[in-house]
Design an enzyme around this catalytic site. Structure first.
Site, short mmCIF file in Angstrom:
data_model
loop_
_atom_site.label_atom_id
_atom_site.label_comp_id
_atom_site.label_asym_id
_atom_site.label_seq_id
_atom_site.Cartn_x
_atom_site.Cartn_y
_atom_site.Cartn_z
N ASP A 75 4.33 6.85 -4.91
CA ASP A 75 4.45 5.60 -4.03
C ASP A 75 3.79 6.15 -2.35
OD1 ASP A 75 5.45 4.12 -5.73
OD2 ASP A 75 7.45 3.96 -4.80
N ARG A 100 -14.48 16.00 -4.04
CA ARG A 100 -14.16 15.24 -5.49
C ARG A 100 -12.95 14.36 -5.11
NH1 ARG A 100 -11.92 16.11 -11.14
NH2 ARG A 100 -12.19 14.20 -11.92
N HIS A 145 -9.61 7.97 -12.62
CA HIS A 145 -8.44 9.18 -12.85
C HIS A 145 -7.13 8.58 -13.10
CE1 HIS A 145 -8.56 13.64 -11.95
NE2 HIS A 145 -7.30 13.31 -12.30
N GLU A 190 -11.37 13.24 -17.85
CA GLU A 190 -10.57 13.73 -19.13
C GLU A 190 -10.16 12.99 -19.91
OE1 GLU A 190 -7.35 16.55 -17.87
OE2 GLU A 190 -8.69 18.05 -17.00
N ASN A 331 -13.92 20.32 -16.49
CA ASN A 331 -12.64 20.86 -16.03
C ASN A 331 -12.18 21.94 -16.65
OD1 ASN A 331 -12.73 18.64 -14.22
ND2 ASN A 331 -10.69 17.72 -15.06
N TYR A 333 -9.39 25.24 -16.95
CA TYR A 333 -8.13 25.76 -16.66
C TYR A 333 -7.80 27.03 -17.24
CZ TYR A 333 -6.96 21.81 -13.55
OH TYR A 333 -7.13 21.03 -12.60
N GLU A 400 -13.00 20.73 -11.96
CA GLU A 400 -11.70 21.16 -11.61
C GLU A 400 -11.54 22.53 -12.16
OE1 GLU A 400 -8.31 18.84 -13.13
OE2 GLU A 400 -9.52 17.13 -12.53
C1 GBH Z 1 -5.76 18.09 -14.80
O1 GBH Z 1 -5.84 18.16 -16.20
C2 GBH Z 1 -6.00 16.92 -14.28
O2 GBH Z 1 -7.10 16.24 -14.44
C3 GBH Z 1 -5.38 16.47 -12.83
O3 GBH Z 1 -5.32 15.52 -12.48
C4 GBH Z 1 -4.07 17.53 -12.68
O4 GBH Z 1 -3.69 17.35 -11.57
C5 GBH Z 1 -4.26 18.87 -12.96
O5 GBH Z 1 -4.58 18.86 -14.53
C6 GBH Z 1 -3.28 19.82 -12.90
O6 GBH Z 1 -2.28 19.38 -13.65
O7 GBH Z 1 2.59 19.18 -20.36
O8 GBH Z 1 2.33 20.76 -21.80
O9 GBH Z 1 2.06 18.45 -22.73
C7 GBH Z 1 -5.84 19.51 -16.95
C8 GBH Z 1 -5.47 19.51 -18.35
C9 GBH Z 1 -3.88 18.36 -20.03
C10 GBH Z 1 -3.12 20.12 -18.44
C11 GBH Z 1 -2.52 17.95 -20.34
C12 GBH Z 1 -1.79 19.59 -18.72
C13 GBH Z 1 -0.33 18.56 -20.49
C14 GBH Z 1 0.14 19.78 -21.09
N1 GBH Z 1 -4.18 19.00 -18.47
N2 GBH Z 1 -1.67 18.93 -20.21
S1 GBH Z 1 1.85 19.58 -21.48
#
Ligand code: GBH
Length: 495
Positions: A75, A100, A145, A190, A331, A333, A400
Site C-alpha cells: 500500500d 529498470r 511486473h 518472469e 534474470n 539468481y 535482475e
Molecule cells: C524475482 O524473481 C522477481 O522478478 C522480483 O520481483 C523479486 O523481487 C525478486 O525475485 C526477489 O525475490 O518461495 O520457494 O516458492 C526471482 C525468481 C521465482 C524467486 C519464485 C522466488 C519463489 C520460490 N523467483 N521463487 S519459493
C-alpha cells in the site's frame, strides 16, 4: 577460463575469494544499472485515479499473514510515487546508466481496459522518465511486473486468451505516451514465476491452485500477450522510436547431480527445457521444446486425460511468437543440482509430476536470507554461453541479479555476491565473446518482496519502513557499486 566446480566446502571457499575476481576493466559501452518494480516500490495504491490490481486485491481481501510472512503489503512500500525525485538523485549519485522499473497497468488504465486513460498516472511516469533522461539515465521499462488489473483477472486473467488483446492495447498506449523516452522495453517479467506461483502454487496473486493445468494455460496466454505487444511495437512504433522489446526470462543453470549418470543428465536437461526454455524456445526457436510437448502429453494420458494439459499452439501462433525479441532480457539468481526421479503417477496430475526431477542447491553454495537463493556465479557464465548459442539473441542484458539478507547496513554478503556475478559476466564478455551490454542489479532499494514482505530485503539502499518518511540510507554495497561504476573495475585495481 571456467572455474572449478564446487565439490567440497574448501574448494568453494577458494572459488569465492578475490583471487578469482576478473581484474580487467569493463568495456566503456557496458551499462551498469539498478532495478525495481511498481508494486514493490510505488505505494499510493489508490491515489490519483489508480485502479485496483490483483496484488492490491489479494492482500486486502485475504488474512494478510496467510499470504505474506510479516502480514504487510505494498500500500505504501517505498512511497516512490511521492519520493521519485529522491530515487532519481540516488541513481544519479550511484552513477548508473540504466534504471529498470515497471509501469503499473492500473495507474494508466484503472480497470485495465483501453476505454479510459488516466492522465495523472501517465504524468507520473512522464515526469520520472524526463528526470531520468535529464540525468543521463536510460529507463528500461517493464510493461508487466505482476500487478494485473483486478477487473481483467475477474475476466480470467492469464487463463483467458483474450487477455492478449487487452495487453496489446495497453502496450500501444504505453508506446504512444512513453516511447519517445524509452529505448528498452520488457513486456512481461518472469512469466514462469507468475504462472507457477500465481496459477499453480497459489502463493502469488491471484492465488489460484490450478495445479493440473493453470500454469500451462497461463504460459500459453503470456506468450501470446508478449508476442502481440512486440508486434504492436514492430509494426507501429519501431521505425519512429527505434527501441528494443524483449520478454523477461528467469534462467538458472541445471547441473546433473552425478555428471556421469545419463539419467541425471537427462533430468537436468529436462529441468532446463521445461523451465527457462519453455519461454525461451517459443520466442527464439518456435514452439515449446519437443520434450515438454511429449512429456506433458504422456503424463496427461497416464492421469486419464484424453488430451494434453499443455495447450498446443497453432502454426499461426508459433509464427506469431517466433522471433519476437530484440535482445535477451534474463534474470539470474541461482542454479540447481538436478537428480533423476523415478517416474511416478501423481494425482491429480501436476507440474512436478510432469517434470519428474529433484532440484536443489549444492550445500556448499553460500545461502542468502531467502530460502531459494544461493550463490553460484559460475552458473551465470555457463547459462549465458548456452543461451547465446541456442538463441543467438545479438544483445543480452542481465535484468535482475541480487542478494537478500536481514537488512544490515554493512552488507558484505551482497557485495561478495554482486562482485562475483559481475566477474562472471566480465569473463563471458572478455573471454567468451558474449555481447552482454548491461546489468541492472536487484534492487536499487529495499522493497516489498511479495510473499516475504519486508523480511528479506535485496536493496543497495536501506528503506526505513517504520518511518512515515521512508528514509533511504546507503548500505556498504551501494558505495561498493558506486565505485565499480566509477572505475569500471571490480577490485581496488584493474589492468
Ligand atoms: C524475482 O524473481 C522477481 O522478478 C522480483 O520481483 C523479486 O523481487 C525478486 O525475485 C526477489 O525475490 O518461495 O520457494 O516458492 C526471482 C525468481 C521465482 C524467486 C519464485 C522466488 C519463489 C520460490 N523467483 N521463487 S519459493
Amino acid at each position: 577460463m571456467m572455474r572449478r566446480y564446487c565439490l567440497v566446502v574448501v574448494l568453494c571457499l577458494v572459488s569465492s575469494t578475490q583471487a578469482d575476481i576478473n581484474n580487467k576493466y569493463f568495456p566503456e559501452s557496458f551499462q551498469f544499472g539498478a532495478a525495481g518494480a511498481a508494486y514493490q516500490i510505488e505505494g499510493a495504491w489508490n491515489e490519483d485515479g489508480k485502479g485496483e490490481s490483483i496484488w492490491d486485491h489479494f492482500l486486502h481481501y485475504n488474512n494478510p499473514t496467510s499470504k505474506v510472512a510479516d502480514g504487510t503489503n505494498g500500500d505504501v512500500a517505498c512511497d516512490s510515487y511521492h519520493k521519485w525525485q529522491e530515487d532519481v538523485d540516488n541513481l544519479k549519485k550511484l552513477g548508473v546508466r540504466i534504471y529498470r522499473l515497471s509501469i503499473s497497468w492500473t495507474r494508466i488504465l484503472p480497470d485495465g481496459t483501453p476505454y479510459r486513460v488516466n492522465q495523472e498516472g501517465v504524468d507520473y511516469y512522464l515526469n520520472l522518465f524526463k528526470a531520468l533522461k535529464q540525468n543521463g539515465i536510460e529507463p528500461l521499462v517493464t510493461l508487466y511486473h505482476w500487478d494485473l488489473p483486478q477487473h481483467l483477472s475477474d475476466f480470467g486473467g492469464f487463463l483467458n486468451p483474450q487477455l492478449a488483446d487487452y495487453f496489446a492495447a495497453y502496450a500501444r498506449i504505453c508506446f504512444e505516451n512513453f516511447g519517445p523516452y524509452v529505448k528498452y522495453w520488457m513486456t512481461i517479467n518472469e512469466p514462469q514465476t507468475t504462472c507457477g506461483s500465481g496459477y499453480s502454487l497459489g502463493a502469488h496473486a491471484p492465488g489460484y491452485t490450478l495445479i493440473d493445468g493453470g500454469m500451462y494455460q497461463c504460459a500459453y496466454v503470456s506468450l501470446l500477450a508478449h508476442a502481440r505487444a512486440w508486434h504492436v511495437y514492430n509494426d507501429e512504433f519501431r521505425a519512429q522510436q527505434g527501441g528494443k522489446v524483449a520478454l523477461g526470462l528467469v534462467c538458472g543453470l541445471s547441473i546433473p547431480l552425478d555428471p556421469n549418470n545419463p539419467k541425471d543428465q537427462e533430468a537436468a536437461e529436462r529441468n532446463h527445457l521445461m523451465g527457462c526454455a519453455s519461454y525461451g524456445n517459443p520466442v527464439y526457436v518456435g514452439n515449446w521444446p519437443q520434450v515438454m510437448i511429449d512429456r506433458i502429453a504422456a503424463k496427461s494420458k497416464e492421469g486419464n486425460y484424453p488430451f494434453s494439459r499443455l495447450p498446443q499452439f497453432t502454426q499461426e501462433e508459433i509464427d506469431l511468437i517466433n522471433g519476437t525479441s530484440d535482445f535477451l532480457a534474463v534474470n539470474y539468481y541461482s542454479s540447481a543440482l538436478v537428480q533423476y526421479l523415478d517416474d511416478f503417477v501423481g494425482f491429480p496430475p501436476n507440474n512436478l509430476f510432469d517434470l519428474n526431477v529433484l532440484a536443489f542447491a549444492n550445500q556448499s553454495w553460500p545461502q542468502a536470507a531467502s530460502i531459494w537463493l544461493t550463490s553460484y556465479p559460475e552458473g551465470l557464465r555457463i547459462i549465458l554461453n548456452r543461451l547465446n548459442k541456442d538463441y543467438n539473441p545479438g544483445e543480452i542484458i542481465i535484468t535482475e541479479n541480487g542478494w537478500s539478507d536481514t537488512g544490515e547496513l554493512d552488507d558484505q554478503g551482497r557485495i561478495t555476491y554482486i562482485q562475483a556475478h559481475l566477474s562472471a559476466i566480465l569473463d563471458s564478455i572478455l573471454e567468451d565473446g558474449i555481447n552482454v551490454t548491461g546489468y541492472t542489479v536487484w534492487s536499487l532499494m529495499d522493497s516489498f518482496e511479495w510473499s516475504t514482505g519486508y523480511t528479506e530485503p535485496f536493496g543497495l539502499i536501506k528503506v526505513d519502513f517504520n518511518d512515515p518518511q521512508r528514509t533511504r540510507t546507503w548500505k556498504s554495497s551501494a558505495k561498493y557499486y558506486q565505485n565499480v561504476i566509477a572505475t569500471r573495475c571490480l577490485l581496488d585495481q584493474c589492468q
